[in-house]
Design a protein around this motif. Structure first.
Motif, PDB file in Angstrom:
ATOM      1  N   TYR A 106       0.839  -1.193   0.000  1.00  0.00           N
ATOM      2  CA  TYR A 106       0.000   0.000   0.000  1.00  0.00           C
ATOM      3  C   TYR A 106       0.881   1.252   0.000  1.00  0.00           C
ATOM      4  O   TYR A 106       2.101   1.173  -0.036  1.00  0.00           O
ATOM      5  N   SER A 107       0.272   2.399   0.101  1.00  0.00           N
ATOM      6  CA  SER A 107       0.988   3.659  -0.070  1.00  0.00           C
ATOM      7  C   SER A 107       1.673   4.099   1.220  1.00  0.00           C
ATOM      8  O   SER A 107       1.052   4.121   2.284  1.00  0.00           O
ATOM      9  N   SER A 108       2.944   4.497   1.107  1.00  0.00           N
ATOM     10  CA  SER A 108       3.640   5.064   2.268  1.00  0.00           C
ATOM     11  C   SER A 108       2.990   6.376   2.692  1.00  0.00           C
ATOM     12  O   SER A 108       2.968   6.712   3.873  1.00  0.00           O
TER      13      SER A 108
ATOM     14  N   THR B 271      -0.084   7.212   2.823  1.00  0.00           N
ATOM     15  CA  THR B 271      -1.238   7.015   3.692  1.00  0.00           C
ATOM     16  C   THR B 271      -0.986   5.940   4.746  1.00  0.00           C
ATOM     17  O   THR B 271      -1.930   5.354   5.283  1.00  0.00           O
TER      18      THR B 271
ATOM     19  N   TYR C 241       0.763   2.934   4.754  1.00  0.00           N
ATOM     20  CA  TYR C 241       0.828   1.506   4.436  1.00  0.00           C
ATOM     21  C   TYR C 241      -0.404   0.734   4.895  1.00  0.00           C
ATOM     22  O   TYR C 241      -0.320  -0.444   5.257  1.00  0.00           O
TER      23      TYR C 241
ATOM     24  N   SER D 192      -3.585   6.190  -2.909  1.00  0.00           N
ATOM     25  CA  SER D 192      -2.499   7.163  -3.072  1.00  0.00           C
ATOM     26  C   SER D 192      -3.083   8.544  -3.349  1.00  0.00           C
ATOM     27  O   SER D 192      -2.605   9.293  -4.192  1.00  0.00           O
TER      28      SER D 192
ATOM     29  N   ARG E  75      -1.199  12.808   1.055  1.00  0.00           N
ATOM     30  CA  ARG E  75       0.177  12.777   1.558  1.00  0.00           C
ATOM     31  C   ARG E  75       0.230  12.306   3.008  1.00  0.00           C
ATOM     32  O   ARG E  75       1.303  12.261   3.606  1.00  0.00           O
TER      33      ARG E  75
ATOM     34  N   LYS F 189       1.987  12.419  -4.848  1.00  0.00           N
ATOM     35  CA  LYS F 189       1.716  11.579  -3.676  1.00  0.00           C
ATOM     36  C   LYS F 189       2.763  10.464  -3.642  1.00  0.00           C
ATOM     37  O   LYS F 189       2.868   9.642  -4.546  1.00  0.00           O
ATOM     38  N   TRP F 190       3.526  10.436  -2.548  1.00  0.00           N
ATOM     39  CA  TRP F 190       4.596   9.444  -2.425  1.00  0.00           C
ATOM     40  C   TRP F 190       4.012   8.128  -1.922  1.00  0.00           C
ATOM     41  O   TRP F 190       3.313   8.087  -0.922  1.00  0.00           O
ATOM     42  N   TRP F 191       4.326   7.059  -2.607  1.00  0.00           N
ATOM     43  CA  TRP F 191       3.765   5.757  -2.250  1.00  0.00           C
ATOM     44  C   TRP F 191       4.831   4.697  -1.993  1.00  0.00           C
ATOM     45  O   TRP F 191       4.516   3.581  -1.589  1.00  0.00           O
ATOM     46  N   GLN F 192       6.115   5.072  -2.174  1.00  0.00           N
ATOM     47  CA  GLN F 192       7.208   4.146  -1.878  1.00  0.00           C
ATOM     48  C   GLN F 192       8.185   4.756  -0.882  1.00  0.00           C
ATOM     49  O   GLN F 192       9.325   4.312  -0.787  1.00  0.00           O
TER      50      GLN F 192
ATOM     51  N   ARG G  56       2.499   9.248  -7.440  1.00  0.00           N
ATOM     52  CA  ARG G  56       1.171   9.058  -7.999  1.00  0.00           C
ATOM     53  C   ARG G  56       0.390  10.351  -7.789  1.00  0.00           C
ATOM     54  O   ARG G  56       0.752  11.178  -6.962  1.00  0.00           O
TER      55      ARG G  56
END
Length: 811
Positions: A51-53, A55, A57, A136, A139, A365-368, A376
């Motif tokens: 999942y997105s970092s 939000t 994980y 995602s 933030r 939006k950072w997801w990793q 994203r």
């Protein structure tokens, strides 16, 4: 009948996953999970790096709720509405299979009139579909589900429009307050009627302070306004130190053509009388007195509870922030739960109320992991063009009667460079957190949205605010004013808010001489605070942040931001006491330590421990607002040191010796603010009304042994659950009852006559499922959240750990 507001907390079933037929009233939901509202399904699921970092994980998805409402014959002939304080997000709502509508924005309050769909011959079924598949989209952690309170509202056919009562006060002098109450009314009774609206103001001492009445005539379906003016003599003013609240009671009476008379209480709410002004050269004034904003930014989650936060959790947090010296809250970066504003009214916090983090341009939006490419671009931007007017209007009208609210913020960092706006005047642009941004992302690209568009949108949103509340100033939080301030972005504002731009204060004050300036988002550095103290025209600052929050994570397994002064569990970090030494008027001191050479910087990691290898050099820091501190080790004086003006603490380095490290300081004399030396205070032979030791405060750290016991306490539960919840603090202690700061024993919690809501230790790298009954202590502490069950039996909570005696607390 008087207006009825009935919270719909129970009789709700939930299913995670899409069930296309669940909108049908006859759908069989008997095998669905029973839940209590508010509810956040994301925190009931495991953490996963898939999942997105951004939000935290945690998963989103699609969820369905089914709420049953048993009718009451007393409601027949009344207007019946459903009010949702917040559903994240993309909600669709049905009543008895009739579709009512949708609301994309997950943070705004909204309602539906269900009078025509409501049945009196059986239970009514409310179906709610929540779609949060685009995880995602933010933030920070958002939560998923009906994350805030839901209420059924029953009122007469002639009644105030929702959020249509607007209270405002002006203070022409210190002896009186002029009050205006605007009552927006609607007639839905089917006939033309004369309506008398009476507003009564009741003082904090429960006495009538003023009242006024106005009669208007409305045809069926017509909306009109009844204005009442009154004067309050010698008003009890609302302030941060004395948050006096009046009660505004609104009564309505009308007579139908057949002679039927209806009289009822249409609304009751708390209001405050205060004068607020922002002066471009002298800062903020509250009731004519200068006040510095000592503020913190906060997000809306509470760790293991996710976004379904209960008021008592916020009350505990706000108490601690108040003790620290904080007097202001920035609602980052969206509308928060209504109860939080009530608490700010009650406890004396000034509020910057913020609407959006995103306008029509999609932010990265950072997801990793934070600033790990590629980003994203999901988010609110997709709904902004259609919904921004309604969402902003609903926020202003919902919150405009709160005395705590002193600023409307229309956006946060909308002008972040290349995210997505840019301009040819800068060949490259770098933002506050762009250290890892690829070079091509910083370069001017003519195909990106032009930053001049921001001025158009800023003017549009400012106008919407003033249409709904002309009494408060408009602001925003600017990220790149080096560009945006020269393109008209700030021109429509009353107050300029800058994020991390202290270096621009002086130049901007010259360029915008008619506008007040404040730090809408600031670092914890002493220099950022001195920029406020050294410039009278700066109204104050908002630290990023007051409390740790889920999301905006640096990378797996860390699932949140550690920028706060309180942990996710609401426990104080060492930085809390450092900030207290800057902000608090009450004398204080607090000891922390670190290995020598590792804690010299003002943001170096420090701990509240006195456990080191024998002889190791240890850096000792004392956070204090007193001018001089004496240090003792095992009763022997080490050194007396005066605090330097440009230092955030008093420090010294000593070799470690087991025992007790102590700091002592003398309180200033009230007559002149002067502090005597510690020796002269304790050895004085002059007559005095108090003992010399009463003028000495101290703090100490003692070498701790191994943890062998668990101490449980519930500071906020004097006579029972506070706001329906027990917040139990578990602390691991040695044989002498000293907290063992370094212990992380796995603790298991059992609850009888109650329901375990969650366990939170504040460790942002602990990815134990929030649904687990076991969690490790962090820095020797764990927060246990318990809800009592219906009935007379009080909860009993037991906590066990390996090699620990089981602890038990009974309420």
């Amino acid at each position: 009948m008087d207006k009825l507001i009935l919270p719909l907390k129970n009789r709700c079933r939930f299913h995670l996953g899409n069930v296309p037929d669940a909108w049908q009233a006859w759908f069989d939901d008997s095998d669905w999970q029973e839940v209590s509202l508010p509810h956040d399904w994301s925190v009931s699921l495991p953490f996963s790096r898939e999942y997105s970092s951004g939000t935290g994980y945690l998963a989103g998805g699609v969820g369905w709720y089914r709420i049953r409402i048993t009718p009451d014959e007393a409601w027949r002939g009344k207007r019946i509405s459903l009010v949702f304080d917040g559903v994240y997000k993309n909600s669709r709502v049905w009543c008895n299979s009739y579709y009512l509508g949708c609301r994309p924005f997950g943070y705004i309050s909204f309602s539906y009139d269900i009078t025509e769909q409501f049945r009196f011959d059986r239970d009514n079924v409310i179906s709610v579909c929540v779609d949060h598949r685009d995880i995602s989209d933010s933030r920070w952690f958002t939560g998923s589900g009906i994350t805030r309170k839901v209420s059924l509202v029953v009122e007469e056919a002639v009644h105030p429009v929702e959020n249509g009562i607007f209270f405002s006060a002006s203070l022409p002098d210190s002896e009186k307050a002029d009050i205006l109450v605007q009552n927006e009314m609607i007639n839905e009774c089917g006939q033309t009627v004369n309506i008398t609206v009476t507003n009564c103001l009741i003082s904090p001492e429960k006495e009538a302070a003023a009242s006024a009445s106005t009669t208007i005539t409305l045809e069926n379906g017509e909306t009109g306004r009844a204005d009442n003016r009154m004067t309050v003599s010698s008003p009890a003013l609302w302030s941060t130190d004395s948050p006096s609240l009046y009660t505004l009671r609104t009564s309505v009476s009308y007579t139908l053509p057949d002679g039927t008379v209806t009289e009822y209480t249409a609304d009751i709410q708390k209001v405050g009388i205060r004068g607020v002004s922002f002066h471009p050269d002298r800062g903020l004034f509250l009731n004519g007195q200068p006040v510095l904003l000592k503020g913190v930014c906060v997000h809306h989650d509470a760790g293991c509870l996710g976004a379904a936060v209960l008021p008592a959790v916020w009350r505990r947090r706000l108490r601690k922030l108040k003790t620290m010296g904080c007097n202001a809250i920035r609602m980052s970066h969206n509308p928060h739960m209504p109860e939080l504003y009530d608490l700010c009214d009650e406890m004396g916090f000034l509020v910057m109320d913020e609407a959006f983090d995103e306008w029509e341009g999609p932010k990265n939006k950072w997801w990793q992991g934070h600033n790990v490419y590629p980003p994203r671009n999901q988010g609110y931007f997709a709904d902004f063009p259609q919904w921004h007017r309604q969402d902003l209007r609903d926020l202003i009208r919902r919150d405009r009667n709160h005395p705590c609210v002193v600023l409307w913020s229309i956006g946060n960092e909308i002008d972040y460079p290349n995210d997505p706006y840019c301009h040819p005047s800068f060949s490259s642009m770098t933002g506050n957190n762009d250290a890892n941004k690829p070079l091509q992302e910083r370069m001017y690209n003519p195909d990106r949205p032009d930053a001049r568009r921001l001025a158009v949108l800023s003017a549009r949103l400012s106008a919407i605010v003033r249409e709904n509340d002309p009494t408060r100033p408009v602001t925003l939080a600017a990220a790149f004013p080096e560009l945006s301030s020269r393109l008209g972005f700030l021109d429509p504002l009353d107050v300029i808010g800058y994020n991390y731009k202290e270096q621009l204060y002086e130049e901007s004050h010259r360029r915008f001489p008619e506008k007040a300036i404040l730090g809408s988002e600031n670092s914890h550095s002493l220099a950022a605070w001195k920029a406020v103290l050294d410039n009278e025209y700066i109204s104050g600052q908002f630290l990023w942040t007051g409390i740790d929050y889920l999301g905006e994570a640096s990378g797996w397994p860390v699932h949140g931001s550690g920028a706060g002064l309180l942990t996710l569990a609401g426990f104080e970090k060492p930085g809390y006491y450092r900030r207290q030494s800057f902000w608090s008027d009450a004398p204080m001191l607090h000891l922390v330590t670190a290995p020598a050479g590792e804690g010299d910087h003002e943001f170096s990691s420090v701990s509240e421990i006195w456990n080191y290898p024998a002889g190791e050099a240890v850096l000792v820091k004392c956070y204090t607002n007193l001018p001089e501190v004496s240090f003792f080790l095992n009763g022997e004086l080490l050194e007396t040191i005066q605090k330097k003006e440009n230092k955030d603490c008093i420090s010294l380095t000593v070799p470690f010796v087991p025992g007790t490290l102590e700091a002592r300081a003398v309180l200033p004399e009230e007559r002149d603010g002067h502090s005597d030396s510690l020796d002269s205070c304790l050895n004085s032979t002059e007559p005095t009304d108090s003992h010399p030791e009463d003028r000495v405060i101290s703090d100490s750290l003692t070498t701790a042994g191994c943890a062998c016991q668990i101490h449980l306490s519930c500071p906020d539960a004097c006579h029972g659950a506070e706001d329906g919840i027990y917040q139990i603090e578990a602390e691991l202690q040695d044989y002498a009852g000293r907290r063992v700061y370094t212990d992380s024993t796995l603790l298991t919690v059992e609850v009888r006559n109650g329901r375990l809501l969650g366990l939170e230790n504040g460790d942002l790298a602990d990815i134990t499922d929030y649904s687990s009954r076991s969690r490790r202590a962090y820095r020797g502490q764990l927060l246990i959240l318990v809800a009592p069950e219906a009935g007379n039996s009080a909860p009993v909570v037991s906590v066990s750990g390996e090699l620990m005696k089981t602890a038990r607390i009974e309420f």
